[in-house]
Write a protein that holds these residues in place. Structure first.
Motif, PDB file in Angstrom:
ATOM      1  N   ALA A   4       0.832  -1.203   0.000  1.00 49.56           N
ATOM      2  CA  ALA A   4       0.000   0.000   0.000  1.00 49.56           C
ATOM      3  C   ALA A   4       0.867   1.254   0.000  1.00 49.56           C
ATOM      4  O   ALA A   4       2.052   1.212   0.323  1.00 49.56           O
ATOM      5  N   ARG A   5       0.261   2.340  -0.366  1.00 47.33           N
ATOM      6  CA  ARG A   5       0.972   3.614  -0.441  1.00 47.33           C
ATOM      7  C   ARG A   5       1.533   4.047   0.903  1.00 47.33           C
ATOM      8  O   ARG A   5       2.607   4.621   0.981  1.00 47.33           O
ATOM      9  N   ARG A   6       0.764   3.762   1.950  1.00 38.77           N
ATOM     10  CA  ARG A   6       1.212   4.152   3.286  1.00 38.77           C
ATOM     11  C   ARG A   6       2.518   3.441   3.635  1.00 38.77           C
ATOM     12  O   ARG A   6       3.448   4.017   4.167  1.00 38.77           O
ATOM     13  N   ASP A   7       2.564   2.148   3.264  1.00 42.84           N
ATOM     14  CA  ASP A   7       3.778   1.365   3.508  1.00 42.84           C
ATOM     15  C   ASP A   7       4.959   1.959   2.751  1.00 42.84           C
ATOM     16  O   ASP A   7       6.084   1.982   3.247  1.00 42.84           O
ATOM     17  N   GLY A  14      12.310   5.333   5.987  1.00 45.76           N
ATOM     18  CA  GLY A  14      13.376   4.449   6.456  1.00 45.76           C
ATOM     19  C   GLY A  14      14.632   4.599   5.626  1.00 45.76           C
ATOM     20  O   GLY A  14      15.747   4.663   6.152  1.00 45.76           O
ATOM     21  N   VAL A  15      14.459   4.678   4.319  1.00 50.78           N
ATOM     22  CA  VAL A  15      15.603   4.865   3.421  1.00 50.78           C
ATOM     23  C   VAL A  15      16.291   6.185   3.737  1.00 50.78           C
ATOM     24  O   VAL A  15      17.522   6.248   3.884  1.00 50.78           O
ATOM     25  N   LEU A  16      15.495   7.232   3.863  1.00 48.72           N
ATOM     26  CA  LEU A  16      16.060   8.554   4.120  1.00 48.72           C
ATOM     27  C   LEU A  16      16.771   8.611   5.468  1.00 48.72           C
ATOM     28  O   LEU A  16      17.695   9.405   5.656  1.00 48.72           O
ATOM     29  N   ALA A  17      16.357   7.755   6.372  1.00 48.45           N
ATOM     30  CA  ALA A  17      17.026   7.692   7.676  1.00 48.45           C
ATOM     31  C   ALA A  17      18.293   6.848   7.618  1.00 48.45           C
ATOM     32  O   ALA A  17      19.014   6.743   8.601  1.00 48.45           O
ATOM     33  N   GLY A  18      18.549   6.253   6.453  1.00 43.49           N
ATOM     34  CA  GLY A  18      19.779   5.484   6.293  1.00 43.49           C
ATOM     35  C   GLY A  18      19.677   4.052   6.793  1.00 43.49           C
ATOM     36  O   GLY A  18      20.703   3.391   6.980  1.00 43.49           O
ATOM     37  N   ASP A  19      18.470   3.562   6.986  1.00 38.76           N
ATOM     38  CA  ASP A  19      18.278   2.191   7.473  1.00 38.76           C
ATOM     39  C   ASP A  19      18.580   1.187   6.354  1.00 38.76           C
ATOM     40  O   ASP A  19      17.908   1.160   5.325  1.00 38.76           O
ATOM     41  N   ARG A  20      19.605   0.347   6.575  1.00 43.29           N
ATOM     42  CA  ARG A  20      20.047  -0.589   5.538  1.00 43.29           C
ATOM     43  C   ARG A  20      18.975  -1.608   5.148  1.00 43.29           C
ATOM     44  O   ARG A  20      18.848  -1.984   3.994  1.00 43.29           O
ATOM     45  N   LEU A  21      18.241  -2.061   6.171  1.00 45.96           N
ATOM     46  CA  LEU A  21      17.234  -3.088   5.918  1.00 45.96           C
ATOM     47  C   LEU A  21      16.103  -2.508   5.066  1.00 45.96           C
ATOM     48  O   LEU A  21      15.609  -3.163   4.137  1.00 45.96           O
ATOM     49  N   GLU A  22      15.720  -1.280   5.389  1.00 46.04           N
ATOM     50  CA  GLU A  22      14.665  -0.629   4.624  1.00 46.04           C
ATOM     51  C   GLU A  22      15.161  -0.328   3.206  1.00 46.04           C
ATOM     52  O   GLU A  22      14.403  -0.441   2.244  1.00 46.04           O
ATOM     53  N   LEU A  23      16.431   0.029   3.081  1.00 49.04           N
ATOM     54  CA  LEU A  23      16.998   0.268   1.750  1.00 49.04           C
ATOM     55  C   LEU A  23      16.933  -1.013   0.916  1.00 49.04           C
ATOM     56  O   LEU A  23      16.547  -0.990  -0.257  1.00 49.04           O
ATOM     57  N   ALA A  24      17.295  -2.134   1.526  1.00 50.25           N
ATOM     58  CA  ALA A  24      17.252  -3.407   0.807  1.00 50.25           C
ATOM     59  C   ALA A  24      15.829  -3.727   0.353  1.00 50.25           C
ATOM     60  O   ALA A  24      15.603  -4.166  -0.779  1.00 50.25           O
ATOM     61  N   ARG A  25      14.866  -3.470   1.218  1.00 52.67           N
ATOM     62  CA  ARG A  25      13.466  -3.722   0.852  1.00 52.67           C
ATOM     63  C   ARG A  25      13.026  -2.772  -0.273  1.00 52.67           C
ATOM     64  O   ARG A  25      12.306  -3.162  -1.193  1.00 52.67           O
ATOM     65  N   ALA A  26      13.471  -1.529  -0.171  1.00 47.04           N
ATOM     66  CA  ALA A  26      13.104  -0.539  -1.192  1.00 47.04           C
ATOM     67  C   ALA A  26      13.653  -0.948  -2.559  1.00 47.04           C
ATOM     68  O   ALA A  26      12.969  -0.829  -3.588  1.00 47.04           O
ATOM     69  N   ILE A  27      14.884  -1.439  -2.576  1.00 45.15           N
ATOM     70  CA  ILE A  27      15.485  -1.863  -3.845  1.00 45.15           C
ATOM     71  C   ILE A  27      14.718  -3.049  -4.421  1.00 45.15           C
ATOM     72  O   ILE A  27      14.464  -3.128  -5.620  1.00 45.15           O
ATOM     73  N   THR A  28      14.312  -3.961  -3.546  1.00 43.34           N
ATOM     74  CA  THR A  28      13.532  -5.109  -4.014  1.00 43.34           C
ATOM     75  C   THR A  28      12.233  -4.642  -4.687  1.00 43.34           C
ATOM     76  O   THR A  28      11.844  -5.164  -5.738  1.00 43.34           O
ATOM     77  N   LEU A  29      11.613  -3.641  -4.105  1.00 38.97           N
ATOM     78  CA  LEU A  29      10.378  -3.118  -4.706  1.00 38.97           C
ATOM     79  C   LEU A  29      10.657  -2.514  -6.078  1.00 38.97           C
ATOM     80  O   LEU A  29       9.943  -2.763  -7.050  1.00 38.97           O
ATOM     81  N   VAL A  30      11.726  -1.726  -6.165  1.00 32.83           N
ATOM     82  CA  VAL A  30      12.066  -1.064  -7.428  1.00 32.83           C
ATOM     83  C   VAL A  30      12.414  -2.084  -8.516  1.00 32.83           C
ATOM     84  O   VAL A  30      12.121  -1.888  -9.695  1.00 32.83           O
ATOM     85  N   GLU A  31      13.041  -3.193  -8.088  1.00 29.45           N
ATOM     86  CA  GLU A  31      13.450  -4.202  -9.073  1.00 29.45           C
ATOM     87  C   GLU A  31      12.344  -5.192  -9.416  1.00 29.45           C
ATOM     88  O   GLU A  31      12.509  -6.006 -10.329  1.00 29.45           O
ATOM     89  N   GLU A  39       3.793   1.287  -9.760  1.00 27.44           N
ATOM     90  CA  GLU A  39       3.296   2.577  -9.267  1.00 27.44           C
ATOM     91  C   GLU A  39       3.866   2.867  -7.878  1.00 27.44           C
ATOM     92  O   GLU A  39       4.264   3.990  -7.581  1.00 27.44           O
ATOM     93  N   LEU A  40       3.921   1.808  -7.065  1.00 22.35           N
ATOM     94  CA  LEU A  40       4.466   1.973  -5.717  1.00 22.35           C
ATOM     95  C   LEU A  40       5.954   2.314  -5.773  1.00 22.35           C
ATOM     96  O   LEU A  40       6.450   3.154  -5.023  1.00 22.35           O
ATOM     97  N   ALA A  41       6.676   1.668  -6.701  1.00 18.50           N
ATOM     98  CA  ALA A  41       8.107   1.924  -6.847  1.00 18.50           C
ATOM     99  C   ALA A  41       8.343   3.375  -7.260  1.00 18.50           C
ATOM    100  O   ALA A  41       9.245   4.048  -6.750  1.00 18.50           O
ATOM    101  N   GLU A  42       7.516   3.862  -8.170  1.00 14.85           N
ATOM    102  CA  GLU A  42       7.684   5.250  -8.611  1.00 14.85           C
ATOM    103  C   GLU A  42       7.419   6.216  -7.460  1.00 14.85           C
ATOM    104  O   GLU A  42       8.129   7.199  -7.279  1.00 14.85           O
ATOM    105  N   ARG A  43       6.372   5.895  -6.700  1.00 17.46           N
ATOM    106  CA  ARG A  43       6.049   6.723  -5.532  1.00 17.46           C
ATOM    107  C   ARG A  43       7.221   6.759  -4.556  1.00 17.46           C
ATOM    108  O   ARG A  43       7.582   7.797  -4.010  1.00 17.46           O
ATOM    109  N   LEU A  44       7.833   5.584  -4.376  1.00 16.96           N
ATOM    110  CA  LEU A  44       8.968   5.457  -3.462  1.00 16.96           C
ATOM    111  C   LEU A  44      10.145   6.318  -3.934  1.00 16.96           C
ATOM    112  O   LEU A  44      10.735   7.080  -3.161  1.00 16.96           O
TER     113      LEU A  44
END
Lengths: 324, 324
Positions: A4-7, A14-31, A39-44
């Motif tokens: 969801a968008r809220r997530d 989390g990414v902006l705070a430099g959290d590595r785990l959140e960064l890894a999850r964010a990359i998984t979403l983008v990929e 749409e969620l990846a673009e929002r991210l």
């Protein structure tokens, strides 16, 4: 995977705070290749971009087996030992036909991975030329949002996508094996065109002399052609990633190149050009996808491409038929 | 300029009959930038294509001032003296910033122009990268419909469009000036990547020795990298277009290359690939034009490109805004 968008907004925070785990999850979403994730990846990415601080982006390319991982391990430690944080976006070698280990990138770069200042992320390459660039731009943006000082992008230098790969980074290192002739046959000439720094690896043991000879040959070849006005001849270095000789000299060459590009304005220009290429690529893709989503268009396109390739139909007629 | 479809059909018949005057008029129609001529031009090319017989297509590229016109004049006479008919599509040098004569191509290639078997057609280059390829494909098709045995395409080797220019022809000659270093600085490295044959021109008078040295340097550089499997190393020749030395050897190198490409299947593959590139280019252009024709889209695009280049807006958001 956030649904969801809220997530996604939480993930961006989390990414902006430099959290590595959140960064890894964010990359998984983008990929992710699931359409519903796009749409969620673009929002991210949009949420992360305003917080992204420009890192020093370095590309490392070269044919399979030339020692890219070993070099990145050594060069990366040089960078983190100097106090900087470093993200490494590594092509997954197991997905390639030739060479590469099946042990995964963290194993390939085990010593670098041990540093708390490093973040190593293997990326499936999927073998699609140009496809790497699309997602890599987003992943770089996420790493910069997470505050990394430097980002290394490893690519396999066998494709036509080298121009785009070089455009993604501030400095593009091309790694070649020692020896001339046969050993370099697998390498495409085009990659030299986009090299900012050329390094002959494996200058160790009995190969040392051959590496020196290769460097002279490459230097002569590169000296004949200047890539951009004012950039000067492309430096050619020899090094041994294995024995860790020449690694700090390579880093100096990268820093010298980037400093020169900054003073000439070429650095800012390269970044603008890449952002525009990113935008135009996304726009063309969106227009094409919108068009191909219409019923029956995909099959019709395949059919017409076959006819056009065989010379049976004029391209303009095929386009009209498709658009009609 | 024909205004109606009926006229276009008559024009196509004239081209297919080999009428030079009708061919010249047909090319003018194809090169017209008036939107109302585009539909007629497409109709013309479509009518001519089924009657087109594959010619031997040869590209001649190199930086301004290297002697492309003089070479084409000499090489072209070698071809027509051998009994073949030849069409030359020459870039208009007067439209370039550096070098070139203002006398027009027929004057530059006066001796070739005197042959009844030759047809020389200057093309305005308009300085648009990639734009040359679009129309050149259509003009080549018209020349082949008119029955020419060989078609030479002259391009100025300073742009990023070399890949596309090389794809248009069966054999791509890159002409370079003698000397190393400074003289070649204006040349882009990328052009060597697509060269099928490299020729060092002006191997005459006091420059002869320098030409030989340049050829050795280029040969060594090119020997390090193979362009395609089985194609072998790119031949490097020296010649004097002015003194007409080395011209028949150059022609032999071209014929050898094309014969080899035919036996490897690379010839047919290159042509298919080019037809597909032509089709895809036309399709993307049509989709973009259809999109940009919507009211307000053009201004919005320019505005968003500025924001994206400056880093102020994420590309995906800009695309969504534009498509929304």
């Amino acid at each position: 995977m956030p649904e969801a968008r809220r997530d996604v907004d939480r993930l961006a925070a989390g990414v902006l705070a430099g959290d590595r785990l959140e960064l890894a999850r964010a990359i998984t979403l983008v990929e992710s290749e699931l359409p519903e994730h796009r749409e969620l990846a673009e929002r991210l990415v949009e949420a992360a971009l305003p917080g992204a601080r420009p890192s020093l982006r370095v590309g490392v390319s070269g044919p399979p087996g030339v020692g890219k991982s070993t070099l990145i391990d050594a060069l990366g430690r040089h960078v983190v030992d100097g106090g900087r944080s470093l993200a490494v976006l590594a092509v997954d070698p197991s997905s390639h036909v030739t060479g590469g280990s099946v042990l995964g990138d963290k194993t390939r770069m085990s010593r670098l991975a041990a540093s708390s200042r490093s973040f190593i992320r293997p990326s499936p390459s999927r073998g699609v030329l140009g496809g790497i660039a699309r997602r890599t731009r987003e992943v770089i943006a996420l790493c910069e949002a997470a505050g990394f000082d430097a980002v290394f992008v490893e690519t396999v230098g066998v494709g036509q996508s080298e121009h785009e790969a070089a455009g993604l980074v501030d400095s593009f290192i091309v790694l070649v094996a020692p020896g001339s002739g046969d050993e370099l046959q697998g390498m495409k000439r085009g990659i030299l065109e986009v090299a900012d720094v050329v390094a002959v690896n494996k200058a160790d043991g009995i190969d040392r002399e051959r590496a020196e000879q290769a460097a002279v040959g490459l230097s002569n070849a590169l000296g004949l052609f200047s890539r951009t006005a004012g950039a000067g001849a492309t430096p050619v270095l020899i090094l041994s990633a294995l024995e860790e000789r020449g690694v700090s000299e390579l880093w100096s060459a990268v820093e010298t190149f980037v400093a020169g590009a900054k003073s000439r304005g070429a650095y800012a220009e390269r970044r603008s050009r890449d952002r525009l290429a990113w935008f135009r690529g996304e726009l063309e893709r969106a227009l094409r996808e919108r068009f191909l989503a219409a019923p029956g268009v995909g099959e019709k396109l395949g059919e017409l491409e076959g006819l056009v390739a065989a010379g049976g139909v004029a391209p303009s007629r095929a386009v009209r038929e498709l658009l009609g």
